[in-house]
Design an enzyme around this catalytic site. Structure first.
Site, PDB file in Angstrom:
ATOM      1  N   TYR A  26      12.878  -2.905  13.021  1.00  0.00           N
ATOM      2  CA  TYR A  26      14.257  -2.564  12.665  1.00  0.00           C
ATOM      3  C   TYR A  26      14.339  -1.237  11.919  1.00  0.00           C
ATOM      4  O   TYR A  26      15.381  -0.595  11.900  1.00  0.00           O
ATOM      5  CB  TYR A  26      14.908  -3.661  11.799  1.00  0.00           C
ATOM      6  N   LYS A  49       1.818 -12.322  15.862  1.00  0.00           N
ATOM      7  CA  LYS A  49       1.454 -12.283  17.287  1.00  0.00           C
ATOM      8  C   LYS A  49       0.157 -11.478  17.367  1.00  0.00           C
ATOM      9  O   LYS A  49       0.063 -10.438  18.028  1.00  0.00           O
ATOM     10  CB  LYS A  49       2.610 -11.630  18.079  1.00  0.00           C
ATOM     11  N   ASP A 107       5.258 -17.536  19.167  1.00  0.00           N
ATOM     12  CA  ASP A 107       5.774 -18.370  20.260  1.00  0.00           C
ATOM     13  C   ASP A 107       5.533 -19.848  19.956  1.00  0.00           C
ATOM     14  O   ASP A 107       6.391 -20.707  20.170  1.00  0.00           O
ATOM     15  CB  ASP A 107       5.177 -17.960  21.618  1.00  0.00           C
TER      16      ASP A 107
END
Ligand code: NAD
Length: 356
Positions: free
Chosen positions: A142, A191, A223
């Protein structure tokens, strides 16, 4: 105690819900002998209309001078066509980074009286939902460079995701400190099988864990975390993760507890000043109709008392007034159950104030 609170009412339902939260803060102030001074700080679409920018300098200065900031929500369809640098949410991003708010904390707790609003299977909900998502707030994709270029007759867009060690370390410490006051388990979400930023994240969180031998650390891929939150949320105590993953997982976490209108959030940096707001947006579809649920904002005000003003008894009084109001069968439209009494935003605020 005297405290100065900067108030950003914002857009849509913002002014309605913030008004009720202020009413509850005032009731707590009277009961416990404090005085709260409120200073208005326009931000969002209304500030674009009045001043041409989403966060006027004077509003930022008011927030930086205050002991803490209470925010409703900003944005709405009226300002969707603004250029991206002048959209309402730009004001919020600028406020977060100017205040150095690197940690966002969102509790995901299911109220006993609202278990019917939980969208999960009853046997899963029965195991209980009570965890906290600690999200890094001013780093990652971001805040990386964004660009769109033209090549070979098509557009290409790039967003840079970057983290440095100190950004990971400071938010990890917040998570471990919080776990020490809870059930002493941190799940760090990343991740790391794909992303370099995640490998750095995992290494630094593991280093920080060595300072907290009494707290258990688990690592989980994002995930899998998204799946586990709906499969067995009772396994989580404190979840710590980076900005983008935290944005998504904390919305998922709040949904499984019932209504989005019930959940508060706090954003903190160094020191005690924080930014407190509900997790939902400005709900333009119900704005100005006295239909908004003010409980998320009222609980955000309670978090302000607990974390920024060191007023745990006062925070307990507000949280218990909310519990009692729900137990008495009062509901706003978003959490309405059969046999309960439907209240508007103002009336819900009044019922909670009565019970302080
Ligand atoms: P939203 O959270 O505003 O609304 C989603 C749905 O939930 C709507 O049906 C709404 O009526 C309902 N809802 C939300 N809060 C409620 C409450 N307190 N009581 C009862 N019902 C409630 O999300 P959206 O519609 O995607 O976004 C609307 C605007 O809000 C957009 O401009 C968006 O950018 C902005 N937004 C702002 C913030 C913020 O200020 N922090 C956060 C999210 C979205």
């Amino acid at each position: 105690m005297n405290k100065t609170i900067a108030v950003i009412r914002g857009d849509g339902i913002g002014p309605e819900i913030v008004g009720e939260a202020i009413g509850v803060l005032d009731a707590a102030a009277v009961k416990f002998g404090h005085s709260f001074t409120y200073q208005e700080a326009p931000m969002g679409g209304n500030a674009i209309d009045a001043y041409g920018v989403p966060l006027p300098d004077e509003s930022l200065a008011t927030c930086l001078r205050s002991d803490s900031v209470l925010l409703g929500a900003v944005g709405g369809p009226k300002w969707d066509s603004q250029p991206s640098a002048n959209r309402p949410e730009r004001g919020l991003l600028k406020l977060r980074s100017s205040m150095g708010l690197y940690t966002n904390v969102r509790p995901a707790r299911m109220f006993d009286d609202l278990s019917s609003a939980c969208p999960l299977r009853a046997d899963i909900a029965a195991r209980g939902i009570d965890f906290v998502v600690v999200r890094e707030l001013i780093g990652g994709v971001y805040f990386g460079e964004h660009s769109t270029s033209e090549a070979g007759g098509e557009q290409k867009a790039t967003d840079i995701m970057a983290y440095s060690e100190h950004e990971v370390r400071r938010v990890a410490r917040v998570a471990f400190d919080m776990a020490r006051k809870r059930r002493k388990r941190v799940t760090s979400v990343d991740k790391a099988n794909v992303l370099d930023t995640s490998r750095l994240w995992r290494r630094v969180v593991t280093e920080v864990a060595a300072e907290y031998p009494d707290v258990e650390l688990l690592h989980m891929y994002v995930d899998n975390a998204a799946m586990q939150i709906v499969r067995d949320p009772s396994q989580f105590d404190v979840v710590v993760t980076e900005n983008l993953f935290g944005d998504i997982l904390s919305d998922e976490a709040s949904q499984i507890t019932g209504s989005i209108g019930m959940i508060p959030s706090s954003s903190m940096g160094e020191g005690t000043r924080g930014l407190y707001e509900p997790i939902h947006g400005s709900a333009p579809d119900i704005a100005g109709q006295n239909k908004a649920n003010p409980i998320g904002t009222i609980l955000a005000a309670a978090m302000m008392l607990r974390y920024s003003f060191d007023m745990p008894a006062e925070a307990d009084a507000i949280e218990s007034a909310v519990d009692q109001t729900l137990k008495a069968g009062y509901r706003c439209g978003d959490i309405m159950n059969e046999g309960c009494t439907l209240l508007g935003c103002k009336e819900m605020g009044a019922e909670i104030r009565k019970r302080i």
